[in-house]
Enzyme design. Structure first.
Site, PDB file in Angstrom:
ATOM      1  N   HIS A   4       0.850  -1.198   0.000  1.00 60.65           N
ATOM      2  CA  HIS A   4       0.000   0.000   0.000  1.00 60.65           C
ATOM      3  C   HIS A   4       0.879   1.239   0.000  1.00 60.65           C
ATOM      4  O   HIS A   4       1.925   1.302   0.653  1.00 60.65           O
ATOM      5  CB  HIS A   4      -1.005  -0.022   1.143  1.00 60.65           C
ATOM      6  CG  HIS A   4      -0.489   0.292   2.524  1.00 60.65           C
ATOM      7  ND1 HIS A   4      -0.392   1.575   3.004  1.00 60.65           N
ATOM      8  CD2 HIS A   4      -0.085  -0.515   3.540  1.00 60.65           C
ATOM      9  CE1 HIS A   4       0.044   1.553   4.257  1.00 60.65           C
ATOM     10  NE2 HIS A   4       0.255   0.296   4.606  1.00 60.65           N
ATOM     11  N   ASP A  64       5.758   2.829   7.053  1.00 61.92           N
ATOM     12  CA  ASP A  64       4.402   2.343   6.819  1.00 61.92           C
ATOM     13  C   ASP A  64       3.672   3.256   5.826  1.00 61.92           C
ATOM     14  O   ASP A  64       2.997   4.183   6.235  1.00 61.92           O
ATOM     15  CB  ASP A  64       3.649   2.307   8.144  1.00 61.92           C
ATOM     16  CG  ASP A  64       2.258   1.716   8.025  1.00 61.92           C
ATOM     17  OD1 ASP A  64       1.954   1.090   7.002  1.00 61.92           O
ATOM     18  OD2 ASP A  64       1.467   1.887   8.983  1.00 61.92           O
ATOM     19  N   GLU A  86      -5.416   1.810   2.000  1.00 62.89           N
ATOM     20  CA  GLU A  86      -5.267   0.649   2.898  1.00 62.89           C
ATOM     21  C   GLU A  86      -5.558   1.042   4.329  1.00 62.89           C
ATOM     22  O   GLU A  86      -6.169   0.287   5.089  1.00 62.89           O
ATOM     23  CB  GLU A  86      -3.834   0.091   2.774  1.00 62.89           C
ATOM     24  CG  GLU A  86      -3.605  -1.219   3.533  1.00 62.89           C
ATOM     25  CD  GLU A  86      -3.090  -1.041   4.947  1.00 62.89           C
ATOM     26  OE1 GLU A  86      -2.848  -2.052   5.620  1.00 62.89           O
ATOM     27  OE2 GLU A  86      -2.921   0.119   5.402  1.00 62.89           O
ATOM     28  N   HIS A 138       2.420   4.979  12.781  1.00 63.39           N
ATOM     29  CA  HIS A 138       1.287   5.886  12.621  1.00 63.39           C
ATOM     30  C   HIS A 138       1.510   7.230  13.312  1.00 63.39           C
ATOM     31  O   HIS A 138       0.567   7.853  13.800  1.00 63.39           O
ATOM     32  CB  HIS A 138      -0.012   5.240  13.129  1.00 63.39           C
ATOM     33  CG  HIS A 138      -0.585   4.256  12.157  1.00 63.39           C
ATOM     34  ND1 HIS A 138      -1.826   3.691  12.321  1.00 63.39           N
ATOM     35  CD2 HIS A 138      -0.088   3.715  11.016  1.00 63.39           C
ATOM     36  CE1 HIS A 138      -2.077   2.855  11.317  1.00 63.39           C
ATOM     37  NE2 HIS A 138      -1.022   2.855  10.518  1.00 63.39           N
TER      38      HIS A 138
END
Length: 310
Positions: free
Chosen positions: A118, A130, A164, A280
């Site tokens: 993603h 990420d 995603e 995150h």
């Protein structure tokens, strides 16, 4: 990775019957080996993704200008070396999202080996581990296919998924819009979501035995023990493929779970600390990457692509 939810010739002489290998090479000759993936090339893509985020409000999230710029960057790299690229558009949360699909010409389209990742981040940061890490490694592997002029027996397809982080939206859209015949043509889907974590582990998906063994064989060759991936099970883009009956596999270096003392003894790093303390968060920048893990996982990715498509 989203938040949790509750891979010809006649014999001469009587004793030298030569069999045709499935890879198309002549028996007795070694199959084409995967090239080494330059970690500097992977990191150069991460630098570009960081620059894109910085220029677009600090993130590359779904529906934001940073995500579209990320898709445009990856597409331009692939178009320049001969891939056939397709942009797939969808809507989620009132914003337009995009998947990018890149096909390498040739190979048996009845047997498709896919690798994907993603490309979106969360809104709080640039999303370099990420999932810039997986996206960049998949991109550099695709470019290595082109550089080497690789002509596999099976057809190669690479993909970068949108949204995603909102619940696997892009990959679900892709799978749901495949005909049953086209789904059946995918012999394996390999997923790469977070492969450069700063306090890394070496995790392998255990969903399809052949794909799992391919990755484990690579790491056995490096003398590195792996563990079965459990932290992200069902939380990334392999899940829609698996649910549709496609064999899946992949690699993962860890997110917000805590590295145990046993894992630190096995892999190095710091026990009692998250695999990715910036998961995150705004600190998920180019400083949030372990080069050794990124290098190993990118080369494992290429090894699997070459092995499973031969």
């Amino acid at each position: 990775m989203k938040l949790p939810v509750s891979g010809r010739m006649a014999a001469v002489g009587a004793t030298s019957i030569v069999m045709l290998l499935t890879s198309g090479s002549i028996a007795g000759a070694a199959p084409t080996a995967a090239p080494t993936i330059p970690v500097a090339g992977v990191k150069a893509h991460l630098t570009q993704l960081q620059s894109i985020a910085t220029a677009n409000g600090g993130n590359r999230a779904h529906g934001r200008t940073g995500y579209k710029a990320s898709i445009d960057y990856v597409k331009a790299q692939l178009d320049a070396v001969g891939f056939t690229t397709t942009i797939q558009q969808f809507t989620s949360s009132g914003r337009t999202g995009y998947n990018l699909i890149a096909d390498w010409p040739g190979g048996d389209t009845g047997q498709v080996v896919m690798a994907g990742s993603h490309l979106d981040s969360v809104t709080s940061g640039a999303g370099i581990n990420d999932n810039g890490s997986g996206s960049a490694a998949v991109l550099e592997t695709a470019l290595a296919v082109a550089r080497s002029g690789y002509q596999p027996a099976k057809h190669l397809r690479f993909a970068w998924w949108g949204a995603e982080e909102l619940g696997l939206v892009g990959s679900k859209y892709y799978v749901n819009n495949l005909s049953s015949a086209n789904r059946a043509r995918i012999s394996g889907y390999l997923n790469f979501d977070m492969i450069g974590s700063p306090n890394p582990g070496y995790f392998v998906y255990d969903d399809a035995a052949t794909i799992e063994k391919t990755f484990k064989d690579y790491y056995t060759g490096l003398g590195i023990a792996t563990e079965i991936e459990t932290e992200g099970d069902g939380r990334s883009d392999h899940a829609p493929f698996k649910n549709a009956g496609v064999p899946v596999g992949g690699l993962f270096s860890g997110a917000d779970y805590i590295k145990t003392a046993a894992q630190a003894a096995k892999w190095g790093g710091t026990a009692g600390k998250a695999f990715d303390p910036c998961y995150h968060s705004s600190c998920d920048t180019t400083a949030n990457i372990n080069d050794t893990a990124l290098d190993r996982n990118a080369n494992a990715l290429a090894y699997a692509i070459w092995t499973l498509s031969a």
